[in-house]
Design a protein around this motif. Sequence first.
Motif, PDB file in Angstrom:
ATOM      1  N   ILE A  20      -3.095 -24.044  27.323  1.00  0.00           N
ATOM      2  CA  ILE A  20      -4.310 -23.225  27.363  1.00  0.00           C
ATOM      3  C   ILE A  20      -4.212 -22.215  28.506  1.00  0.00           C
ATOM      4  N   PHE A  21      -3.687 -22.679  29.631  1.00  0.00           N
ATOM      5  CA  PHE A  21      -3.590 -21.833  30.816  1.00  0.00           C
ATOM      6  C   PHE A  21      -2.655 -20.642  30.589  1.00  0.00           C
ATOM      7  N   VAL A  22      -1.473 -20.889  30.033  1.00  0.00           N
ATOM      8  CA  VAL A  22      -0.543 -19.762  29.846  1.00  0.00           C
ATOM      9  C   VAL A  22      -0.988 -18.833  28.713  1.00  0.00           C
ATOM     10  N   ASN A  23      -1.773 -19.359  27.779  1.00  0.00           N
ATOM     11  CA  ASN A  23      -2.224 -18.509  26.667  1.00  0.00           C
ATOM     12  C   ASN A  23      -3.290 -17.503  27.078  1.00  0.00           C
ATOM     13  N   LYS A  79      10.944  -7.976  38.592  1.00  0.00           N
ATOM     14  CA  LYS A  79       9.927  -8.908  39.085  1.00  0.00           C
ATOM     15  C   LYS A  79       8.940  -8.216  40.034  1.00  0.00           C
ATOM     16  N   SER A  80       7.834  -8.899  40.268  1.00  0.00           N
ATOM     17  CA  SER A  80       6.843  -8.351  41.189  1.00  0.00           C
ATOM     18  C   SER A  80       6.503  -9.382  42.258  1.00  0.00           C
ATOM     19  N   GLU A 116       2.272 -10.942  34.593  1.00  0.00           N
ATOM     20  CA  GLU A 116       2.880  -9.633  34.332  1.00  0.00           C
ATOM     21  C   GLU A 116       4.379  -9.774  34.100  1.00  0.00           C
ATOM     22  N   ASP A 117       5.041 -10.524  34.990  1.00  0.00           N
ATOM     23  CA  ASP A 117       6.496 -10.662  34.906  1.00  0.00           C
ATOM     24  C   ASP A 117       6.936 -11.333  33.609  1.00  0.00           C
ATOM     25  N   ASN A 118       6.121 -12.269  33.122  1.00  0.00           N
ATOM     26  CA  ASN A 118       6.528 -13.047  31.945  1.00  0.00           C
ATOM     27  C   ASN A 118       5.768 -12.665  30.684  1.00  0.00           C
ATOM     28  N   ARG A 119       5.216 -11.459  30.669  1.00  0.00           N
ATOM     29  CA  ARG A 119       4.364 -11.065  29.528  1.00  0.00           C
ATOM     30  C   ARG A 119       5.136 -10.955  28.232  1.00  0.00           C
ATOM     31  N   ARG A 120       6.467 -10.805  28.312  1.00  0.00           N
ATOM     32  CA  ARG A 120       7.260 -10.715  27.088  1.00  0.00           C
ATOM     33  C   ARG A 120       8.022 -12.008  26.805  1.00  0.00           C
ATOM     34  N   VAL A 121       7.593 -13.083  27.432  1.00  0.00           N
ATOM     35  CA  VAL A 121       8.210 -14.394  27.191  1.00  0.00           C
ATOM     36  C   VAL A 121       7.303 -15.141  26.221  1.00  0.00           C
TER      37      VAL A 121
END
Length: 317
Positions: free
Chosen positions: A95-98, A188-189, A284-289
Motif C-alpha cells: 500500500i505504501f509503495v503504491n 539519483k537524488s 522520484e528515483d524509483n518512479r519507473r520501477v
Amino acid sequence: MAQHFLLSTKARTLSLKQVFRMSEDEAYGLFCDMRWHENDGEPICPRCGCSEAYHISTRRKFKCVACHHQFSVTSGTIFASRKMSFGDLLAAIVIFVNGAKGIAALQLSRDLDCQYKTAFVLTHKLREAMAQEQKGRELTGIVEIDGCYLGGYVKPENKKEDRKDLRLSVNRSGKRQCVVIMRERGGKSLPFIVRHEGDAVPYVRGHVGTLATIHADEGTGWDALHAGWDTRRVNHSVQFMDKGACTNQAESYFSRLRRMESGTHHHIAGPYLFAYAGECSWREDNRRVDNGSQAMMVADAAMGTPVSRTWKGYWQR
Ligand SMILES: [Zn+2]
C-alpha cells in the motif's frame, strides 16, 4: 504512440490481491529469504554469525547452536518487536509503495484495521528504511540543485485592517524550512533541510563530486557554487531552459513533494520534514520501477535497517 510505463502491465507486478492470497507462512518465508538471502533463507545468528540454529517453529523463533541466543527473523531490524502479522506487514509495504504521493497513516490504519499510532510509526519506519539507501550517496555528472520552502504557515487575520505583511520575516513564524534537492540528470537524488537556500553549499560540497557540472537557478545563495564546480545558471524570471541549463528535474521533485503535502499529509511537522523529503526522493528515483520490485526494495531495505532510535517504543515514552 508508445504506452506510458505506468499504464503498462509491466508496472504492476504485485497486488494486494496477491498478498492477501498468501498464507502467513508464505509471507514469513519471504521475510526470511530477504533477511538471510546469502544463506538461502536459513537463519544466521545476529549475535555470533553462526549459521546453525534450532528452529522453535511454534513461535517462529530460532536458537543459535553456538551461543544459545534466541532470535527471530526481525530481531535487530527496524521491524523488531513487531506485533503485526507478516502478511499485514507485506500488505502495508505494498500500500505504501503504491501511493505515488505518499500514504496517510490514517488511511493505512483503515486499510489494515490497525491503530493510527501503529500505522504512523510503521510508515515512518519504512521511510527510515528508504533513507538507508541514500546514505553516503555521492552525485556525479550533471547535478541540478534547487530549494523550496515548506512549513511555518501563518494564518491571516480575519479583518483586512488587522492583516500583516507576511512577506516580512518579522511577521513569519520562524518555522519555515528549506528543502534542498540535488538531483543527477537521469540518476539519483538527495535531499536535505536547511534554513536558507544558501546554507546548502557545505552539504553540496560533501555530496557532489568535484567533476560534476551543477545547474542552478538565479538565487544568490548559489553564487558560491562557482568556486567549486563548473556551474551553469538559468534565470527563471526570463526562461526555464537556457542552452541546456535547467533545473527541471529538481522542480519535478518539488512538484511531487508539494503534492504529497497538499494532497496527502496536509501538514508536515518540522522535525519530520527530512523523512518526508527522503521518501519523496525515493519515489522520484524509483518512479519507473514496477511496484512489486519497489515493495521488495523497501522490505529488503527494512530487513537491513537496524532498530530505529527514533521509532522504537515511540508511544511508550
Ligand atoms: Zn550465536
